[in-house]
Write an enzyme that holds these catalytic residues in place. Structure first.
Site, PDB file in Angstrom:
ATOM      1  N   ASN A   7      36.111  -6.991 -22.944  1.00 61.16           N
ATOM      2  CA  ASN A   7      35.485  -5.892 -22.775  1.00 61.16           C
ATOM      3  C   ASN A   7      35.753  -5.115 -24.299  1.00 61.16           C
ATOM      4  O   ASN A   7      36.501  -4.359 -24.617  1.00 61.16           O
ATOM      5  CB  ASN A   7      35.933  -5.178 -21.888  1.00 61.16           C
ATOM      6  CG  ASN A   7      34.946  -3.725 -21.275  1.00 61.16           C
ATOM      7  OD1 ASN A   7      33.806  -3.512 -22.384  1.00 61.16           O
ATOM      8  ND2 ASN A   7      35.136  -2.992 -20.453  1.00 61.16           N
ATOM      9  N   ARG A  91      32.066  -8.722 -20.943  1.00 59.09           N
ATOM     10  CA  ARG A  91      31.018  -7.714 -20.544  1.00 59.09           C
ATOM     11  C   ARG A  91      30.041  -7.365 -21.535  1.00 59.09           C
ATOM     12  O   ARG A  91      30.586  -6.871 -22.547  1.00 59.09           O
ATOM     13  CB  ARG A  91      32.233  -6.481 -20.108  1.00 59.09           C
ATOM     14  CG  ARG A  91      31.232  -5.431 -19.462  1.00 59.09           C
ATOM     15  CD  ARG A  91      31.907  -4.070 -19.581  1.00 59.09           C
ATOM     16  NE  ARG A  91      31.076  -3.133 -18.896  1.00 59.09           N
ATOM     17  CZ  ARG A  91      31.025  -1.999 -19.148  1.00 59.09           C
ATOM     18  NH1 ARG A  91      32.005  -1.514 -19.961  1.00 59.09           N
ATOM     19  NH2 ARG A  91      30.245  -1.045 -18.730  1.00 59.09           N
ATOM     20  N   HIS A 180      26.623  -0.551 -14.352  1.00 54.75           N
ATOM     21  CA  HIS A 180      27.917  -0.637 -13.479  1.00 54.75           C
ATOM     22  C   HIS A 180      27.489  -1.898 -12.506  1.00 54.75           C
ATOM     23  O   HIS A 180      27.992  -1.863 -11.399  1.00 54.75           O
ATOM     24  CB  HIS A 180      28.267   0.526 -12.673  1.00 54.75           C
ATOM     25  CG  HIS A 180      28.461   1.696 -13.462  1.00 54.75           C
ATOM     26  ND1 HIS A 180      27.920   3.202 -13.095  1.00 54.75           N
ATOM     27  CD2 HIS A 180      29.166   1.885 -14.545  1.00 54.75           C
ATOM     28  CE1 HIS A 180      28.427   3.955 -13.926  1.00 54.75           C
ATOM     29  NE2 HIS A 180      29.119   3.283 -15.039  1.00 54.75           N
ATOM     30  N   ARG A 241      28.131  13.673 -18.620  1.00 62.75           N
ATOM     31  CA  ARG A 241      26.752  13.555 -18.652  1.00 62.75           C
ATOM     32  C   ARG A 241      26.200  14.255 -17.545  1.00 62.75           C
ATOM     33  O   ARG A 241      26.610  14.463 -16.539  1.00 62.75           O
ATOM     34  CB  ARG A 241      26.562  11.774 -18.251  1.00 62.75           C
ATOM     35  CG  ARG A 241      27.164  11.075 -19.529  1.00 62.75           C
ATOM     36  CD  ARG A 241      26.722   9.664 -19.185  1.00 62.75           C
ATOM     37  NE  ARG A 241      27.876   8.809 -19.459  1.00 62.75           N
ATOM     38  CZ  ARG A 241      28.180   7.734 -18.839  1.00 62.75           C
ATOM     39  NH1 ARG A 241      27.370   7.022 -18.118  1.00 62.75           N
ATOM     40  NH2 ARG A 241      29.325   6.817 -19.009  1.00 62.75           N
ATOM     41  N   GLU A 384      35.652  -5.517 -12.102  1.00 61.27           N
ATOM     42  CA  GLU A 384      34.792  -6.081 -12.769  1.00 61.27           C
ATOM     43  C   GLU A 384      35.234  -7.488 -13.630  1.00 61.27           C
ATOM     44  O   GLU A 384      34.407  -8.270 -13.576  1.00 61.27           O
ATOM     45  CB  GLU A 384      34.024  -4.909 -13.672  1.00 61.27           C
ATOM     46  CG  GLU A 384      33.241  -3.971 -12.916  1.00 61.27           C
ATOM     47  CD  GLU A 384      33.382  -2.627 -13.747  1.00 61.27           C
ATOM     48  OE1 GLU A 384      34.277  -1.745 -13.538  1.00 61.27           O
ATOM     49  OE2 GLU A 384      32.323  -2.485 -14.351  1.00 61.27           O
TER      50      GLU A 384
END
Ligand code: AMP
Length: 398
Positions: A7, A91, A180, A241, A384
């Site tokens: 990643n 990823r 996601h 955010r 993940e």
């Protein structure tokens, strides 16, 4: 079969080495501050203490080389030769509309990831750097890209189209993409396994709540809607955010205060959300603590977060025409007993009854609804990396 999962961020690289016969993690680590003074690597062989060092790591190629050295190390390594490495899985954040599935990386795939840079200007360039570094250091090892956006490509046009003039979609690909996806896919499928029911019979709302958060409606194993959109800003309140906003208010603010697009982007991505409301922290642990001592803005941030999740659960239950399970995952979803309680309480009208004592767990799989709750509520820690490793194994084995 051994698979390395990467990643890559712009200045960091996380890795996990899997033995895909047993699906066990053999070693993992983090290379940090790539290209910045004081670069570090922290490496852990499963079952051993971590080793860390500070060394010059000017780019991702040097980082990958260093990772391979650690993986081959006689004491803390997990490979006797690089020939043991069957594949590398990456990823990749944005696959645009081209990729609804993971793919083996070739020049054409690299070109499409490059084409998607304007859609993910912070992430795709870093992902590309990682892929190219592996091409340099391990040229004979096949590489696979697993996209954050791919799982949501099953959304129907009525869910992914924005109400702007249609040519903006046709010409500029302005639409909801969602993110996601690998996490939503994993927890939805794991939920079906835990409940012992086929995924194609289930309507699940998956709540990925971490620093970045998104809610997804998963109907019959397919994502049919999700709260993040073209960007990673909309949806529920996040660490920094903003979540859902009125876009005209943003224009108004920019005009009134002479805020540039770049500065506005910083406000929306980095100064808003839980941090912006509370004025304390983006970390939910700090917010829970401040709220418990009566801090009003911390309490407001917590209430806004949980209220937002409840609204999405209700909306997605209506969108799917029913609901069988609600699943919590990621840092907050897996660990915050309080948030799960605030979201889950009072959903009995939907057929979902939270069991307060079962909810008293952190970081492990559990069904936290009452025995007679028609809608099951679960905690499922996300994984993940395992999805990336599995897709890589499947694609490389042909
Ligand atoms: P992630 O981005 O998935 O790593 O999640 C990070 C978020 O999880 C941060 O807001 C943390 O505050 C939150 N988190 C981690 N552990 C806990 C905990 N025990 N209680 C509440 N929030 C937590």
């Amino acid at each position: 079969m051994k698979v390395l999962v990467l990643n890559c961020g712009s200045s960091s690289l996380k890795y996990q080495l899997f033995d895909m016969t047993s699906e066990e993690v053999l070693a993992k680590g983090l290379v940090d501050r790539i290209g910045i003074e004081g670069s570090t690597i922290k490496h852990t062989k499963t079952g051993q203490a971590s080793v860390s060092s500070t060394t010059d790591i000017p780019n991702h190629k040097v980082a990958i080389r260093l990772v391979t050295e650690h993986l081959l190390d006689a004491n803390h390594g997990a490979l006797s030769s690089l020939n043991e490495l069957s594949a590398v899985g990456h990823r990749v954040v944005h696959g645009g509309e081209k990729f609804a599935k993971s793919v083996v990386i070739d020049q054409e795939v690299l070109d499409v990831i490059e084409d998607c840079v304007p859609l993910a200007p912070l992430h795709n360039p870093a992902n590309l750097m990682g892929i190219r570094a592996v091409l340099d250091v391990l040229p004979d090892v096949p590489q696979v890209a697993v996209f954050d956006t791919a799982f949501h490509q099953s959304m129907p046009p009525k869910a992914f189209t924005y109400g702007l003039p249609y040519h903006y979609y046709e010409e500029s690909r302005l639409r909801r993409y969602g993110f996601h996806g690998t996490s939503h896919f994993y927890v939805a499928n794991r939920t079906a396994e835990i409940l012992g029911r086929p995924i194609d019979e289930l309507k699940i709302v998956t709540c990925h709540m971490g620093n970045g958060s998104s809610i997804a409606a998963v109907d019959g194993g397919k994502s049919v809607d999700t709260s993040l959109g073209f960007s990673t800003v909309p949806g529920i309140l996040m660490g920094t955010r903003a979540g859902d906003l009125d876009p005209v208010m943003v224009l108004h603010l920019m005009e009134q205060e002479g805020i540039s697009p770049k500065a506005m982007s910083h406000i929306l991505h980095k100064e808003s959300g839980v941090l912006g409301i509370s004025g304390i922290s983006s970390d939910l642990r700090d917010i829970e603590e401040a709220a418990s001592t009566g801090n009003e803005r911390a309490t407001l941030a917590l209430e806004m977060l949980c209220y937002g999740v409840r609204k999405y659960i209700g909306a997605y239950a209506a969108a799917m025409g029913g609901i069988d399970a609600i699943v919590f995952t990621a840092g907050i979803g897996e660990n915050s007993i309080l948030v799960r309680q605030m979201v889950g309480e009072g959903l009995d009208f939907l057929g979902a009854s939270l069991d307060i004592s079962r909810n008293n767990i952190r970081g492990k799989e559990a069904i936290i609804s009452t025995d007679n709750s028609r809608v099951k509520i679960l905690v499922v820690p996300t994984n993940e990396e395992l999805v990336i490793a599995r897709d890589t194994r499947t694609l490389v084995n042909g």
